[in-house]
Design a protein around this motif. Structure first.
Motif, PDB file in Angstrom:
ATOM      1  N   SER A 110      75.175  20.864 107.497  1.00 50.92           N
ATOM      2  CA  SER A 110      74.216  21.886 107.912  1.00 50.92           C
ATOM      3  C   SER A 110      73.727  22.648 106.684  1.00 50.92           C
ATOM      4  O   SER A 110      74.402  22.689 105.649  1.00 50.92           O
ATOM      5  CB  SER A 110      74.851  22.869 108.902  1.00 50.92           C
ATOM      6  N   LEU A 111      72.563  23.264 106.818  1.00 48.43           N
ATOM      7  CA  LEU A 111      72.014  24.064 105.729  1.00 48.43           C
ATOM      8  C   LEU A 111      72.909  25.266 105.455  1.00 48.43           C
ATOM      9  O   LEU A 111      73.092  25.660 104.294  1.00 48.43           O
ATOM     10  CB  LEU A 111      70.599  24.537 106.081  1.00 48.43           C
ATOM     11  N   PHE A 112      73.480  25.839 106.513  1.00 46.21           N
ATOM     12  CA  PHE A 112      74.377  26.982 106.345  1.00 46.21           C
ATOM     13  C   PHE A 112      75.580  26.603 105.477  1.00 46.21           C
ATOM     14  O   PHE A 112      75.977  27.350 104.579  1.00 46.21           O
ATOM     15  CB  PHE A 112      74.862  27.478 107.714  1.00 46.21           C
ATOM     16  N   GLU A 113      76.153  25.434 105.731  1.00 43.23           N
ATOM     17  CA  GLU A 113      77.313  24.994 104.954  1.00 43.23           C
ATOM     18  C   GLU A 113      76.927  24.759 103.501  1.00 43.23           C
ATOM     19  O   GLU A 113      77.705  25.055 102.587  1.00 43.23           O
ATOM     20  CB  GLU A 113      77.882  23.707 105.565  1.00 43.23           C
ATOM     21  N   LEU A 114      75.726  24.245 103.276  1.00 44.95           N
ATOM     22  CA  LEU A 114      75.244  24.023 101.907  1.00 44.95           C
ATOM     23  C   LEU A 114      75.130  25.347 101.159  1.00 44.95           C
ATOM     24  O   LEU A 114      75.602  25.478 100.030  1.00 44.95           O
ATOM     25  CB  LEU A 114      73.887  23.330 101.949  1.00 44.95           C
ATOM     26  N   LEU A 115      74.508  26.343 101.785  1.00 44.14           N
ATOM     27  CA  LEU A 115      74.326  27.651 101.148  1.00 44.14           C
ATOM     28  C   LEU A 115      75.650  28.373 100.967  1.00 44.14           C
ATOM     29  O   LEU A 115      75.836  29.114  99.999  1.00 44.14           O
ATOM     30  CB  LEU A 115      73.382  28.508 102.002  1.00 44.14           C
ATOM     31  N   PHE A 124      78.401  26.991 100.241  1.00 44.26           N
ATOM     32  CA  PHE A 124      79.121  26.377  99.120  1.00 44.26           C
ATOM     33  C   PHE A 124      78.457  26.682  97.786  1.00 44.26           C
ATOM     34  O   PHE A 124      79.112  27.064  96.819  1.00 44.26           O
ATOM     35  CB  PHE A 124      79.211  24.863  99.322  1.00 44.26           C
ATOM     36  N   PHE A 125      77.132  26.516  97.721  1.00 43.41           N
ATOM     37  CA  PHE A 125      76.412  26.742  96.462  1.00 43.41           C
ATOM     38  C   PHE A 125      76.002  28.212  96.350  1.00 43.41           C
ATOM     39  O   PHE A 125      74.843  28.578  96.564  1.00 43.41           O
ATOM     40  CB  PHE A 125      75.184  25.833  96.374  1.00 43.41           C
ATOM     41  N   CYS A 129      76.091  24.867  91.231  1.00 40.47           N
ATOM     42  CA  CYS A 129      75.056  23.837  91.340  1.00 40.47           C
ATOM     43  C   CYS A 129      75.073  22.920  90.120  1.00 40.47           C
ATOM     44  O   CYS A 129      74.960  21.696  90.245  1.00 40.47           O
ATOM     45  CB  CYS A 129      73.683  24.487  91.474  1.00 40.47           C
ATOM     46  N   GLU A 130      75.208  23.512  88.938  1.00 42.81           N
ATOM     47  CA  GLU A 130      75.227  22.722  87.714  1.00 42.81           C
ATOM     48  C   GLU A 130      76.464  21.826  87.644  1.00 42.81           C
ATOM     49  O   GLU A 130      76.384  20.681  87.192  1.00 42.81           O
ATOM     50  CB  GLU A 130      75.169  23.640  86.493  1.00 42.81           C
ATOM     51  N   GLU A 131      77.592  22.344  88.096  1.00 40.43           N
ATOM     52  CA  GLU A 131      78.816  21.543  88.110  1.00 40.43           C
ATOM     53  C   GLU A 131      78.664  20.353  89.050  1.00 40.43           C
ATOM     54  O   GLU A 131      79.087  19.231  88.739  1.00 40.43           O
ATOM     55  CB  GLU A 131      79.997  22.411  88.549  1.00 40.43           C
ATOM     56  N   TYR A 132      78.065  20.587  90.206  1.00 41.80           N
ATOM     57  CA  TYR A 132      77.866  19.521  91.195  1.00 41.80           C
ATOM     58  C   TYR A 132      76.905  18.461  90.658  1.00 41.80           C
ATOM     59  O   TYR A 132      77.141  17.252  90.808  1.00 41.80           O
ATOM     60  CB  TYR A 132      77.310  20.130  92.481  1.00 41.80           C
ATOM     61  N   LEU A 133      75.837  18.930  90.013  1.00 41.78           N
ATOM     62  CA  LEU A 133      74.873  18.007  89.429  1.00 41.78           C
ATOM     63  C   LEU A 133      75.515  17.180  88.320  1.00 41.78           C
ATOM     64  O   LEU A 133      75.256  15.975  88.202  1.00 41.78           O
ATOM     65  CB  LEU A 133      73.676  18.787  88.879  1.00 41.78           C
ATOM     66  N   ALA A 134      76.384  17.802  87.533  1.00 41.14           N
ATOM     67  CA  ALA A 134      77.064  17.091  86.444  1.00 41.14           C
ATOM     68  C   ALA A 134      77.968  15.989  86.988  1.00 41.14           C
ATOM     69  O   ALA A 134      78.066  14.898  86.407  1.00 41.14           O
ATOM     70  CB  ALA A 134      77.870  18.078  85.601  1.00 41.14           C
ATOM     71  N   VAL A 135      78.621  16.266  88.118  1.00 38.12           N
ATOM     72  CA  VAL A 135      79.492  15.255  88.730  1.00 38.12           C
ATOM     73  C   VAL A 135      78.668  14.060  89.198  1.00 38.12           C
ATOM     74  O   VAL A 135      79.022  12.899  88.964  1.00 38.12           O
ATOM     75  CB  VAL A 135      80.278  15.854  89.914  1.00 38.12           C
ATOM     76  N   LEU A 136      77.546  14.345  89.876  1.00 30.55           N
ATOM     77  CA  LEU A 136      76.700  13.257  90.370  1.00 30.55           C
ATOM     78  C   LEU A 136      76.047  12.479  89.231  1.00 30.55           C
ATOM     79  O   LEU A 136      75.827  11.279  89.338  1.00 30.55           O
ATOM     80  CB  LEU A 136      75.613  13.827  91.282  1.00 30.55           C
ATOM     81  N   ARG A 137      75.769  13.184  88.139  1.00 33.68           N
ATOM     82  CA  ARG A 137      75.085  12.526  87.034  1.00 33.68           C
ATOM     83  C   ARG A 137      76.029  11.771  86.117  1.00 33.68           C
ATOM     84  O   ARG A 137      75.726  10.639  85.704  1.00 33.68           O
ATOM     85  CB  ARG A 137      74.303  13.569  86.219  1.00 33.68           C
ATOM     86  N   LEU A 174      62.433  27.148  88.792  1.00 35.74           N
ATOM     87  CA  LEU A 174      63.168  27.399  90.033  1.00 35.74           C
ATOM     88  C   LEU A 174      64.667  27.233  89.804  1.00 35.74           C
ATOM     89  O   LEU A 174      65.099  26.372  89.032  1.00 35.74           O
ATOM     90  CB  LEU A 174      62.732  26.422  91.127  1.00 35.74           C
ATOM     91  N   SER A 175      65.441  28.013  90.495  1.00 32.22           N
ATOM     92  CA  SER A 175      66.900  27.884  90.410  1.00 32.22           C
ATOM     93  C   SER A 175      67.334  26.585  91.082  1.00 32.22           C
ATOM     94  O   SER A 175      66.648  26.067  91.980  1.00 32.22           O
ATOM     95  CB  SER A 175      67.581  29.066  91.096  1.00 32.22           C
ATOM     96  N   LEU A 176      68.470  26.060  90.658  1.00 25.49           N
ATOM     97  CA  LEU A 176      69.009  24.859  91.302  1.00 25.49           C
ATOM     98  C   LEU A 176      69.358  25.122  92.756  1.00 25.49           C
ATOM     99  O   LEU A 176      69.307  24.213  93.586  1.00 25.49           O
ATOM    100  CB  LEU A 176      70.242  24.361  90.547  1.00 25.49           C
ATOM    101  N   ARG A 177      69.714  26.351  93.082  1.00 23.63           N
ATOM    102  CA  ARG A 177      70.015  26.688  94.473  1.00 23.63           C
ATOM    103  C   ARG A 177      68.789  26.421  95.347  1.00 23.63           C
ATOM    104  O   ARG A 177      68.897  25.842  96.431  1.00 23.63           O
ATOM    105  CB  ARG A 177      70.450  28.148  94.615  1.00 23.63           C
ATOM    106  N   LYS A 178      67.618  26.839  94.886  1.00 29.06           N
ATOM    107  CA  LYS A 178      66.406  26.593  95.658  1.00 29.06           C
ATOM    108  C   LYS A 178      66.060  25.103  95.682  1.00 29.06           C
ATOM    109  O   LYS A 178      65.604  24.571  96.695  1.00 29.06           O
ATOM    110  CB  LYS A 178      65.237  27.401  95.081  1.00 29.06           C
ATOM    111  N   TRP A 179      66.293  24.446  94.569  1.00 31.43           N
ATOM    112  CA  TRP A 179      66.058  23.001  94.523  1.00 31.43           C
ATOM    113  C   TRP A 179      66.946  22.281  95.538  1.00 31.43           C
ATOM    114  O   TRP A 179      66.491  21.392  96.254  1.00 31.43           O
ATOM    115  CB  TRP A 179      66.350  22.473  93.121  1.00 31.43           C
TER     116      TRP A 179
END
Length: 312
Positions: free
Chosen positions: A13-18, A20-21, A27-35, A82-87
């Motif tokens: 859900s969008l609520f769960e996403l917000l 967490f991030f 957001c940067e840590e999560y992106l680093a893991v995926l990348r 834009l912030s990664l949160r908005k992205w």
């Protein structure tokens, strides 16, 4: 279990996403893991001789080319204000909504300009480019025409002699789908034999069972496949195992989305919208969180600047 699977979350859900991030750091840590999955690599020279620098802003230094960079360099987030949160919210919304989301709606959701929202959506669509996989076994092929109906237009906007397979205001899209599998679709300049047959031969393994309608250019396919066709003009839609219902189902998703959400799509950018609905269809059985992760992972090497976008 890999480090990636340990650190990733399955947001339903969008609520769960917000929830967490909560910060840009997360957001940067999560992106680093995926990348990188724990092994950072320089986006400039691809060296793995990389260290995280100390400081408030997370910057990396490459000891191969001596350049510094952030986790966003070379991705769809490159040079974005834009912030990664908005992205991340934008990616979740466009990926989870079955019909997509318009730039006007996204601009209201994120409190950004409509122009910025449109650019964000076009960058996200870069992550939906289809893979180069082949189709085999039982495959259906058909074409659809994207463009408004003349009967729905104001009198002064109607184009004479613009019915059926007309290229005056409509754009043909060729679709290939494997029964109970994935779909591939691509806008084409016309539906002549010389245009569409090479695409099918490139995508469909020779010898496969191929199902189409009675459109004349498809007759040449008997040279490559076990070709059977249905006679739509004779009001025949199913003849045993011969039908094109699977690809027609995809066309209904594509047209409902474009007509209902975007209303009008330019010829220049149509392929991006087709890729969006192809991605959504091919990943329809995945969770919302998995589709979110795939979209971000696909975007780590998809930099797109505004000048390139508008120039085509």
């Amino acid at each position: 279990m890999s480090n990636t699977s340990k650190d990733l979350r399955d947001f339903d859900s969008l609520f769960e996403l917000l929830d967490f991030f909560t910060t840009e750091d997360k957001c940067e840590e999560y992106l680093a893991v995926l990348r990188w999955n724990g092994a950072p690599e320089c986006p400039y020279c691809e060296s793995d001789r990389v260290n995280l620098l100390k400081g408030k802003n997370k910057r990396y230094k490459c000891y191969g080319c001596k350049k510094q960079f952030s986790v966003k360099v070379g991705t769809i987030f490159h040079d974005s204000k834009l912030s990664l949160r908005k992205w991340f919210v934008a990616i979740y919304l466009v990926t989870s909504h079955k019909k997509g989301i318009s730039s006007h709606q996204l601009s209201r959701d994120l409190k950004i300009s409509q122009k910025s929202a449109w650019f964000v959506l076009q960058r996200i669509r870069e992550t939906y480019k289809p893979s180069e996989e082949k189709f085999t076994d039982e495959v259906e092929v058909d074409e659809a025409w994207v463009g408004g109906r003349e009967s729905n237009k104001h009198y002064h906007k109607k184009v004479k002699h613009n019915k059926g397979r007309s290229l005056k205001t409509k754009i043909p899209v060729l679709g290939i789908i494997q029964r109970n599998g994935k779909v591939f679709a691509i806008p084409v300049k016309d539906t002549k034999t010389a245009t569409i047959v090479p695409i099918m031969v490139d995508r469909v393994v020779e010898g496969s069972k191929l199902y189409t309608d009675e459109y004349r250019p498809y007759k040449f396919l008997a040279n490559y496949y076990e070709h059977s066709f249905i006679k739509h003009k004779a009001s025949q839609y199913v003849d045993g195992n011969v039908h094109t219902n699977s690809i027609e189902n995809f066309w209904s998703h594509l047209k409902r989305g474009i007509n209902g959400i975007y209303h009008h799509v330019s010829k220049k950018h149509l392929h991006k919208y087709v890729n969006e609905y192809t991605f959504r269809f091919n990943n329809r059985n995945l969770s919302e969180g998995s589709k979110f992760d795939i979209a971000i992972a696909n975007g780590v090497n998809k930099r797109l600047d505004y000048k390139t976008l508008i120039s085509g």
